[in-house]
Scaffold this motif. Structure first.
Motif, short mmCIF file in Angstrom:
data_model
loop_
_atom_site.label_atom_id
_atom_site.label_comp_id
_atom_site.label_asym_id
_atom_site.label_seq_id
_atom_site.Cartn_x
_atom_site.Cartn_y
_atom_site.Cartn_z
N GLU A 22 16.40 -1.97 -2.04
CA GLU A 22 16.22 -1.23 -3.40
C GLU A 22 15.26 -0.22 -3.37
O GLU A 22 15.48 1.05 -3.75
N ALA A 23 14.10 -0.57 -2.55
CA ALA A 23 13.15 0.46 -2.75
C ALA A 23 13.29 1.37 -1.76
O ALA A 23 13.11 2.71 -1.95
N MET A 24 14.03 1.28 -0.58
CA MET A 24 14.36 2.14 0.30
C MET A 24 15.17 3.26 0.09
O MET A 24 15.07 4.42 -0.06
N ALA A 25 16.15 2.79 -0.91
CA ALA A 25 17.18 3.55 -1.52
C ALA A 25 16.65 4.43 -2.59
O ALA A 25 17.04 5.54 -2.73
N GLY A 26 15.73 3.88 -3.29
CA GLY A 26 15.18 4.76 -4.31
C GLY A 26 14.35 5.71 -3.77
O GLY A 26 14.18 6.86 -4.32
N GLU A 27 13.50 5.63 -2.76
CA GLU A 27 12.79 6.46 -1.91
C GLU A 27 13.69 7.78 -1.52
O GLU A 27 13.40 8.86 -1.53
N TRP A 28 14.73 7.11 -0.75
CA TRP A 28 15.66 8.16 -0.28
C TRP A 28 16.12 9.14 -1.46
O TRP A 28 16.08 10.40 -1.37
N ILE A 29 16.65 8.30 -2.57
CA ILE A 29 17.39 9.11 -3.40
C ILE A 29 16.23 10.31 -4.07
O ILE A 29 16.54 11.23 -4.39
N ALA A 30 15.06 9.82 -4.44
CA ALA A 30 14.02 10.40 -4.77
C ALA A 30 13.79 11.93 -4.05
O ALA A 30 13.75 12.85 -4.47
N ASP A 31 13.73 11.52 -2.86
CA ASP A 31 13.48 12.44 -1.58
C ASP A 31 14.67 13.43 -1.66
O ASP A 31 14.26 14.84 -1.76
N ARG A 32 15.90 13.08 -1.99
CA ARG A 32 16.76 13.74 -1.78
C ARG A 32 17.13 14.69 -2.89
O ARG A 32 17.47 15.79 -3.01
N THR A 33 16.58 14.20 -4.23
CA THR A 33 16.61 14.92 -5.46
C THR A 33 15.43 15.46 -5.98
O THR A 33 15.55 16.43 -6.85
N GLY A 34 14.33 15.43 -5.29
CA GLY A 34 13.24 16.33 -5.35
C GLY A 34 12.27 15.53 -6.66
O GLY A 34 11.47 16.23 -7.14
N LEU A 35 12.85 14.35 -6.99
CA LEU A 35 12.35 13.52 -8.34
C LEU A 35 10.98 12.73 -7.61
O LEU A 35 11.16 12.31 -6.43
N PRO A 36 10.28 12.40 -8.36
CA PRO A 36 8.89 11.63 -7.90
C PRO A 36 9.46 10.38 -7.49
O PRO A 36 10.54 9.75 -8.08
N ARG A 37 9.07 9.60 -6.77
CA ARG A 37 9.54 8.47 -6.11
C ARG A 37 9.21 7.39 -7.27
O ARG A 37 9.99 6.29 -7.27
N ASP A 38 8.32 7.66 -8.15
CA ASP A 38 8.25 6.44 -9.50
C ASP A 38 9.20 6.72 -10.57
O ASP A 38 9.14 6.33 -11.58
N ASP A 39 10.02 7.96 -10.49
CA ASP A 39 10.84 8.37 -11.52
C ASP A 39 11.64 7.32 -11.76
O ASP A 39 12.32 6.76 -10.87
N ILE A 40 12.30 7.14 -12.90
CA ILE A 40 13.31 5.68 -13.44
C ILE A 40 14.46 6.08 -12.56
O ILE A 40 15.36 4.94 -12.36
#
Length: 86
Positions: A22-40
């Motif tokens: 979950e954490a790894m996927a969330g970080e990857w998605i944040a990086d891909r979208t340009g959103l902050p890693r702590d974004d909901i």
């Protein structure tokens, strides 16, 4: 697979692996979208992926002959749809 469910310590480690996913996927998605890693959004989509993977794996073991890829598809489709709208 049953040993993971029958042994408390192994089951805990099994579930922890999905929290890490979950954490790894969330970080990857944040990086891909340009959103902050702590974004909901990336955090939620990471949880969708990890939960979907856990449920798909459980169903795959419980129902021999099922295609794991097709069991993962609903979760992946949800993530794809959410990212198309972001």
């Amino acid at each position: 697979f049953e040993i993971f469910q029958a042994t408390e310590a192994l089951h805990a480690r099994y579930l922890q692996s999905f929290f890490r996913l979950e954490a790894m996927a969330g970080e990857w998605i944040a990086d891909r979208t340009g959103l902050p890693r702590d974004d909901i959004l990336p955090r939620t989509l990471g949880a969708v992926l990890a939960s979907g993977a856990r449920v798909a794996l459980d169903a795959w073991v419980e129902q021999p002959g099922r295609d794991l890829k097709s069991l993962l598809e609903p979760s992946l489709s949800m993530i794809d749809a959410a990212l198309d709208g972001s």
